[in-house]
Design an enzyme around this catalytic site. Sequence first.
Site, PDB file in Angstrom:
ATOM      1  CB  THR C  15      37.540  29.837  41.969  1.00  0.00           C
ATOM      2  OG1 THR C  15      38.804  29.637  41.341  1.00  0.00           O
ATOM      3  CG2 THR C  15      37.003  28.511  42.456  1.00  0.00           C
ATOM      4  CG  ASP C  16      35.902  35.498  42.104  1.00  0.00           C
ATOM      5  OD1 ASP C  16      36.311  35.302  43.263  1.00  0.00           O
ATOM      6  OD2 ASP C  16      34.787  35.990  41.869  1.00  0.00           O
ATOM      7  CB  ALA C  17      41.037  37.303  42.831  1.00  0.00           C
ATOM      8  N   GLY C  18      38.366  36.282  44.767  1.00  0.00           N
ATOM      9  CA  GLY C  18      37.710  36.354  46.068  1.00  0.00           C
ATOM     10  C   GLY C  18      37.770  35.009  46.796  1.00  0.00           C
ATOM     11  N   GLY C  19      38.249  33.978  46.112  1.00  0.00           N
ATOM     12  CA  GLY C  19      38.398  32.652  46.709  1.00  0.00           C
ATOM     13  C   GLY C  19      37.122  31.820  46.624  1.00  0.00           C
TER      14      GLY C  19
END
Lengths: 137, 137, 137, 137
Positions: C15-19
Site C-alpha cells: 500500500t501507499d499513503a493514499g490508503g
Amino acid sequence: MSDHHFPLRVYIEDTDAGGIVYYVNYLKFMERGRTELMRSLGFGKAAILEEGRMFVVHGADVRYLRPAQLDDELTVVTSISKLARSYLIFRQQVVRSGEPLCQGEIKVACVEQASMKPVAIPGTVHSVLKQQFSLRK
Amino acid sequence: MSDHHFPLRVYIEDTDAGGIVYYVNYLKFMERGRTELMRSLGFGKAAILEEGRMFVVHGADVRYLRPAQLDDELTVVTSISKLARSYLIFRQQVVRSGEPLCQGEIKVACVEQASMKPVAIPGTVHSVLKQQFSLRK
Amino acid sequence: MSDHHFPLRVYIEDTDAGGIVYYVNYLKFMERGRTELMRSLGFGKAAILEEGRMFVVHGADVRYLRPAQLDDELTVVTSISKLARSYLIFRQQVVRSGEPLCQGEIKVACVEQASMKPVAIPGTVHSVLKQQFSLRK
Amino acid sequence: MSDHHFPLRVYIEDTDAGGIVYYVNYLKFMERGRTELMRSLGFGKAAILEEGRMFVVHGADVRYLRPAQLDDELTVVTSISKLARSYLIFRQQVVRSGEPLCQGEIKVACVEQASMKPVAIPGTVHSVLKQQFSLRK
C-alpha cells in the site's frame, strides 16, 4: 499456542543483483507472517484501524544466516515472546526445508493513529493474545 | 516549458537477480521525476491532498529498451504531453548518458480522495500547468 | 488453455499513503501470475536461466480501473494473447470478487543473459506454450 | 572520520497505508547511506564485486522513534563503529531537521560470491576503512 506457520514463494521482485533475496525483504516476509497470525486469531488489520489505533513496528533485530534464492519455498514461523499493555514482541524465523535462513525479534506497539503515541492494545485483542500466549508455556 | 530533468542513482534495492534494474522500478523512477516536476512548479503532493483530492495513475504504457545496472547514474526526463480538465499525460524517459533505457506515457487523473471519482484538477494547479504546457509549443 | 488464476492477499507492504495499493505493485502481482502460469506448465524461472537465456519484460501497457485496499483478496487472471519466436504477450487482469481492478498487456522477450539480445525461446518451452496457446481458440 | 551525511527525499513509493514511511524502507535508506559512504572513499559496489567478493548484511538492529511523512527531507547519518577482518558494523541514523527518526546498527560481512562464506575484506578497502576509522577517535 504452537508456532504459526506461513508459507510463501520467492519471486523475482524479492531478489537483488547479488542473485539472492534482498535482505530487506525478509522484513516484509516476517510482517506477512505476523499479519496472518493475527488474522488467524480473528484480527484483520482493518479491525485495529477502526478504533483509531494501529500497530506500528518500534524495533527490529534481525540476523541473516543463509541466503534464499529465486523460486525458493519459504516458511515464516512466528510466535509471541512477550505481551505487554501497549506492545508485544514477536519471535520469527524464515526457514527453507526446516533450515533457518533469517531470524528476528520484532517489537510492535499499539499507537493512536492521530498522535502516533502508544496506547493500550484494544481489550478484545489483548485478551485473545494473552490467552494464546499463556497457553504456550 | 523545456523538459524537466531529475537525476538519480541505482542502488542495490533497485536491482533483481538478473543483475539489472528490476523493470517495475522504472515506474518508481518516473514517479519521482513527475513529483519533482510538480514540486518545481510549486506543488508538493501535500498541497493537492489538502483539498481532499489526489492524483492517481490511471494508465501506464512503458517500453524497455536497454537495462540499467547497479551504480548507474540515470536521468528521468519528463514533459507533459496532454492536459485535460481532470487528467494529464506525462511523457517520460529514463536515460543514461543521453541513451534512453526506458520510455513511457503515464496518465494521471485527479480524483476525490473519498470516492476515488475523477474531479477537476484544482484551479491553481491547472492554470500553472496550462501556462507551462502552452509555453512548450 | 483456459485462463490461469493466481490468488494473492494485499499486505501493508503493497500500500501507499493514499490508503490503497501502490499502483506500481500491480506489476509485481502480474509477474507473480505469469511466473505461476509458467510453473504450472513445468517451467520454473531457474529452468530458463540454466540455458543462459532469460525472460525480460520489453513492454507493459497497464490500465487502472479501481483501487485495491489493505487485506483485499485478489486474483491475477493470465492468458497468452500472442506467441512469437522470441517473445510472447500476456494479457492479464487483477480482479477482486470478479471485478477487474487493473488490466494489462505485458510483452516478455527471451534474451541471451550475457548480451541481453533477443534469442529464440527455448524449443521445449516454445512448443509447450504453442500447444497451450492453440488449445485456446 | 566525521560522520557521513546523505540527503534523501520521501516519495509515495516509500509510504504505506498508515500514511507514513513504511518502516522496512528505512533499511533501504540506510543502505543508500552506507553505499555513498563507501563511494566517497573510492569504493563503488562494482569494485568489490569484481574480486568475486561481495558485502552482505549479516545483522540489523533497528529502533523506530518517530515516523517520517511523504515529501519529508531526511538525512542518513552514517559512521563505522567496528572494523574487523571480514566484517564491519555501521551505526546509522535517519534524521529530519536534526531530529532522529530511526537508528540502527548494521553488521555487514564480506563474503565470497560463489560460496557466500565470509572472507577477508579486500586489502585496499580494509586499509582505507581502517585509516578512516582510526581518524575518528
